[in-house]
Design a protein around this motif. Structure first.
Motif: not given
Length: 365
Positions: A105-106, A108-109, A127, A155, A158, A333
């Protein structure tokens, strides 16, 4: 006089556990910091008393991470999330591209923010496998003339972690190390820039550490707002404006604690032992506990897992909270369970949680 308090088993992903001795020292010095008659929170950031704290924190981080002289250490604000924007603003030139490795997620951000400011692309992504692994180094695809290659070293959501870093040659390597900085020795020379929010292994929230190579800094864009230039903070020893003084004081004391513990080799060994206590229960549970990350990429900081049914998982989390284990719920999430065993989490906390997991399985298998 120290107050007697009951300390929770704190497995929060961040803000996370702080060393008890550091909290006790802060408590002791809170009202009268080193005979100034003021709290460290009341000191002028231009005062000699605070300047000593500030520089000691920089020197201690240099010592622990063996940071070479050709790197600057900066204390910024805005968390890693602001770095997602500052990095491309400073280093993603109009004629170049930046490569991002997508591992959670990080990342991705970070990618999404950079995409607003320039041309970016995926050097690799896990992913499709629900971020259960880290790409193999040979799978990374980037260009020799890229502005930089960006990775997220650990991460939190995850529960995966890079075990070795790419040798990028002339391509500047940038790493978000928010959740595993100071957890093991690293070779800073491999990186053009490292950044990390403090609230996991370095101190309380409110401080962001940036370690940046001087020749890379010289390449930065100068046509951006003053406070968003790394050069502004580098030229002023992170004192261009009022820094988060109390957070830096706490960071300095956490670094003292890390040195007294024996440094990063000792800390890395402890982190291996703590994580093994819990991973061993998962691996020997015959599917009662289901680890999320593939074994070769498991994080030592964030241990993520599910139970074999949603009903059991709900019961497990409720029972864990009743037993005083805080922060075991997975990220909102994705759900599931997560044990964040950062540096300041004592091994006895992981031992206690291990016993809880074993007992819960016995009662519910």
């Amino acid at each position: 006089m120290k107050l007697q308090v009951n300390r929770a088993y704190n497995f929060n992903a961040g803000p996370s556990a702080l060393p008890l001795s550091v909290l006790e020292k802060a408590q002791e010095e809170l009202l009268d910091f080193r005979r100034t008659g003021m709290s460290v929170m009341e000191l002028s950031h231009r005062s000699k008393a605070y300047e000593e704290v500030h520089n000691h924190a920089i020197d201690s981080l240099r010592e622990l991470l063996s940071i070479p002289d050709d790197y600057k250490v900066l204390f910024l604000q805005g968390g890693a999330s602001l770095q997602f924007s500052m990095i491309p603003m400073n280093f993603l030139q109009a004629e170049k591209k930046a490569a991002y490795v997508m591992t959670g997620s990080w990342s991705e951000k970070a990618f999404s923010e950079a995409k607003l400011l320039g041309e970016v692309y995926y050097a690799a992504s896990t992913k499709d496998g629900n971020y259960r692994s880290i790409p193999k180094l040979k799978e990374l695809q980037y260009h020799t003339d890229d502005a930089y290659l960006h990775i997220t070293s650990n991460n939190t959501i995850y529960g995966t972690q890079w075990k070795e870093f790419p040798n990028t040659g002339g391509v500047p390597l940038i790493a978000d190390m928010s959740s595993d900085i100071l957890s093991k020795p690293i070779d800073v020379n491999n990186f053009a820039l490292i950044y990390a929010g403090a609230q996991k292994n370095l101190g309380p929230s409110g401080v962001t550490v940036v370690i940046i190579r001087k020749d890379f800094l010289e390449q930065a864009n100068t046509q951006i707002p003053t406070m968003l230039k790394y050069s502004t903070h580098a030229k002023n020893n992170s004192l261009y404006n009022t820094p988060p003084t109390f957070g830096i004081y706490m960071l300095s004391e956490v670094l003292n604690w890390a040195k007294e513990l024996g440094g990063l080799d000792v800390i890395a060994d402890l982190n291996e032992k703590k994580a093994k206590l819990i991973y061993d229960v998962i691996d020997t549970s015959n599917g009662f506990y289901l680890g999320h990350a593939e074994q070769d990429y498991r994080s030592l900081m964030n241990i993520t897992f599910n139970l074999k049914t949603p009903e059991l998982e709900k019961s497990f989390l409720e029972k864990a909270k009743q037993e005083g284990f805080i922060g075991v719920n997975g990220h909102r999430s994705i759900g599931g369970c997560r044990v964040s065993a950062y540096n300041a989490v004592p091994i006895k906390g992981c031992q206690a949680f291990r016993e809880f997991m074993i007992q819960f399985q016995k009662e519910n298998y």
